[in-house]
Each structure stands twice: as structure tokens, then as C-alpha cells.
Motif scaffolding. Sequence first.
Motif, PDB file in Angstrom:
ATOM      1  N   PRO A  17       0.830  -1.213   0.000  1.00  0.00           N
ATOM      2  CA  PRO A  17       0.000   0.000   0.000  1.00  0.00           C
ATOM      3  C   PRO A  17       0.863   1.262   0.000  1.00  0.00           C
ATOM      4  N   GLY A  18       0.339   2.335  -0.601  1.00  0.00           N
ATOM      5  CA  GLY A  18       1.020   3.616  -0.575  1.00  0.00           C
ATOM      6  C   GLY A  18       2.162   3.712  -1.554  1.00  0.00           C
ATOM      7  N   GLU A  19       2.174   2.891  -2.549  1.00  0.00           N
ATOM      8  CA  GLU A  19       3.301   2.823  -3.473  1.00  0.00           C
ATOM      9  C   GLU A  19       3.170   3.794  -4.644  1.00  0.00           C
ATOM     10  N   ARG A  20       4.305   4.073  -5.264  1.00  0.00           N
ATOM     11  CA  ARG A  20       4.368   4.704  -6.591  1.00  0.00           C
ATOM     12  C   ARG A  20       5.237   3.787  -7.409  1.00  0.00           C
ATOM     13  N   GLY A  21       4.637   3.134  -8.373  1.00  0.00           N
ATOM     14  CA  GLY A  21       5.346   2.100  -9.116  1.00  0.00           C
ATOM     15  C   GLY A  21       4.989   0.752  -8.518  1.00  0.00           C
ATOM     16  N   GLU A  22       5.585  -0.278  -9.019  1.00  0.00           N
ATOM     17  CA  GLU A  22       5.273  -1.618  -8.549  1.00  0.00           C
ATOM     18  C   GLU A  22       6.241  -2.030  -7.452  1.00  0.00           C
ATOM     19  N   ILE A  23       5.704  -2.160  -6.235  1.00  0.00           N
ATOM     20  CA  ILE A  23       6.471  -2.585  -5.074  1.00  0.00           C
ATOM     21  C   ILE A  23       5.696  -3.728  -4.427  1.00  0.00           C
ATOM     22  N   PHE A  24       6.386  -4.837  -4.190  1.00  0.00           N
ATOM     23  CA  PHE A  24       5.738  -6.015  -3.633  1.00  0.00           C
ATOM     24  C   PHE A  24       6.505  -6.515  -2.427  1.00  0.00           C
ATOM     25  N   ALA A  25       5.779  -7.089  -1.467  1.00  0.00           N
ATOM     26  CA  ALA A  25       6.388  -7.702  -0.288  1.00  0.00           C
ATOM     27  C   ALA A  25       5.811  -9.105  -0.137  1.00  0.00           C
ATOM     28  N   SER A  48      10.553   2.928  -8.826  1.00  0.00           N
ATOM     29  CA  SER A  48       9.444   2.931  -7.865  1.00  0.00           C
ATOM     30  C   SER A  48       9.845   3.708  -6.613  1.00  0.00           C
ATOM     31  N   MET A  49       8.840   4.141  -5.851  1.00  0.00           N
ATOM     32  CA  MET A  49       9.108   4.938  -4.654  1.00  0.00           C
ATOM     33  C   MET A  49       8.036   4.664  -3.601  1.00  0.00           C
ATOM     34  N   LEU A  50       8.458   4.634  -2.349  1.00  0.00           N
ATOM     35  CA  LEU A  50       7.558   4.432  -1.220  1.00  0.00           C
ATOM     36  C   LEU A  50       7.903   5.457  -0.157  1.00  0.00           C
ATOM     37  N   GLU A  51       6.906   6.194   0.317  1.00  0.00           N
ATOM     38  CA  GLU A  51       7.079   7.151   1.408  1.00  0.00           C
ATOM     39  C   GLU A  51       6.221   6.683   2.574  1.00  0.00           C
ATOM     40  N   GLN A  52       6.817   6.626   3.779  1.00  0.00           N
ATOM     41  CA  GLN A  52       6.026   6.234   4.934  1.00  0.00           C
ATOM     42  C   GLN A  52       6.753   6.551   6.234  1.00  0.00           C
ATOM     43  N   VAL A  53       5.957   6.628   7.303  1.00  0.00           N
ATOM     44  CA  VAL A  53       6.509   6.682   8.655  1.00  0.00           C
ATOM     45  C   VAL A  53       6.593   5.237   9.107  1.00  0.00           C
ATOM     46  N   MET A  54       7.773   4.826   9.560  1.00  0.00           N
ATOM     47  CA  MET A  54       7.976   3.429   9.920  1.00  0.00           C
ATOM     48  C   MET A  54       7.128   3.065  11.144  1.00  0.00           C
ATOM     49  N   GLY A  89       9.080   5.031  13.786  1.00  0.00           N
ATOM     50  CA  GLY A  89       8.790   6.456  13.921  1.00  0.00           C
ATOM     51  C   GLY A  89       9.503   7.335  12.903  1.00  0.00           C
ATOM     52  N   GLU A  90      10.503   6.823  12.198  1.00  0.00           N
ATOM     53  CA  GLU A  90      11.262   7.599  11.208  1.00  0.00           C
ATOM     54  C   GLU A  90      10.451   7.724   9.917  1.00  0.00           C
ATOM     55  N   ARG A  91      10.354   8.934   9.373  1.00  0.00           N
ATOM     56  CA  ARG A  91       9.718   9.136   8.062  1.00  0.00           C
ATOM     57  C   ARG A  91      10.782   8.884   7.006  1.00  0.00           C
ATOM     58  N   VAL A  92      10.524   7.920   6.103  1.00  0.00           N
ATOM     59  CA  VAL A  92      11.506   7.571   5.081  1.00  0.00           C
ATOM     60  C   VAL A  92      10.882   7.599   3.688  1.00  0.00           C
ATOM     61  N   THR A  93      11.739   7.824   2.720  1.00  0.00           N
ATOM     62  CA  THR A  93      11.397   7.677   1.308  1.00  0.00           C
ATOM     63  C   THR A  93      12.390   6.681   0.735  1.00  0.00           C
ATOM     64  N   ILE A  94      11.868   5.609   0.152  1.00  0.00           N
ATOM     65  CA  ILE A  94      12.707   4.573  -0.453  1.00  0.00           C
ATOM     66  C   ILE A  94      12.470   4.629  -1.956  1.00  0.00           C
ATOM     67  N   ARG A  95      13.560   4.731  -2.720  1.00  0.00           N
ATOM     68  CA  ARG A  95      13.466   4.811  -4.179  1.00  0.00           C
ATOM     69  C   ARG A  95      14.355   3.757  -4.825  1.00  0.00           C
ATOM     70  N   ALA A  96      13.812   3.123  -5.856  1.00  0.00           N
ATOM     71  CA  ALA A  96      14.621   2.238  -6.696  1.00  0.00           C
ATOM     72  C   ALA A  96      15.206   3.078  -7.823  1.00  0.00           C
ATOM     73  N   PHE A  97      16.333   2.654  -8.335  1.00  0.00           N
ATOM     74  CA  PHE A  97      16.965   3.347  -9.449  1.00  0.00           C
ATOM     75  C   PHE A  97      16.426   2.798 -10.769  1.00  0.00           C
ATOM     76  N   GLU A  98      17.209   2.818 -11.813  1.00  0.00           N
ATOM     77  CA  GLU A  98      16.757   2.460 -13.157  1.00  0.00           C
ATOM     78  C   GLU A  98      16.573   0.966 -13.387  1.00  0.00           C
ATOM     79  N   GLN A  99      16.837   0.159 -12.384  1.00  0.00           N
ATOM     80  CA  GLN A  99      16.639  -1.284 -12.542  1.00  0.00           C
ATOM     81  C   GLN A  99      15.870  -1.829 -11.345  1.00  0.00           C
ATOM     82  N   GLU A 100      15.275  -2.991 -11.510  1.00  0.00           N
ATOM     83  CA  GLU A 100      14.561  -3.650 -10.417  1.00  0.00           C
ATOM     84  C   GLU A 100      15.516  -3.948  -9.272  1.00  0.00           C
TER      85      GLU A 100
END
Length: 116
Positions: A17-25, A48-54, A89-100
Motif C-alpha cells: 500500500p502507498g506505493e508509486r510504481g510496482e512494489i511487492f512484499a 518505484s518509490m515508497l514514502e512512509q513513517v515506519m 517512527g522515522e519518516r523515510v522515502t525509499i526509491r529504486a533506481f533504473e533497474q529492479e
Amino acid sequence: MKLRKLMFGEAKMEATPGERGEIFAGNLVDERHGGPVTVGYGRWSANSMLEQVMAVDDIMIVLTGRLSVSSASETLEIGPGEIAYMPKGERVTIRAFEQEAITAYVTFPHWREAES
């Protein structure tokens, strides 16, 4: 719980949930198994990118590809064999680069329960 070998092919990958692009767990160990942690794999499509508070303490290990993990104070770039620790509690943004990217993760406590 018993001793287990965990493999990527056994993980049932679900959209995050809350994804931009395809992110799977895909959890392989979680609250259903009675242990104190969640263990699984992640798959991040290119750009792809995911923003969330942990909601939990999260340890993410990059197996293939590269990711950036940013907080308000810093940005880390992590690649194969490198680990990011993201505290609760940390707000993070996780981004993938040009490859999976493929990751493995361990959270404490169980992230699915914490996000409910």
C-alpha cells in the motif's frame, strides 16, 4: 516455530500500500508463525518509490539492484550486500533506481499488525 530455510520463490508477493510504481512484499515468517519478527522479501520495480513513517523497526538488505533511503536528515544509497536500518517512527522515502531491486527484510514487531 522450527528451523527453516527461506527462499525467494516461496514468497507470495503482494502489492505494498502507498506505493508509486510496482512494489511487492512477501512474508515468509510473520505473526501467523508465532515468532516475534516478520521476515520476507521485497521486489521494487525500476524507479518505484515508497514514502512512509515506519510503524516498526525495519532492517532491509539489498540482494540485487540499488535503492536510496532518505530521512529528513540524510540519504543512504545501498546496493547488493548492504543493509539499511529504519527505526520505528522515522519518516523515510525509499526509491529504486533504473533497474529492479530485490530485498530481504526483518521487522520487529510484525509490520502487518502495526499498520492495522
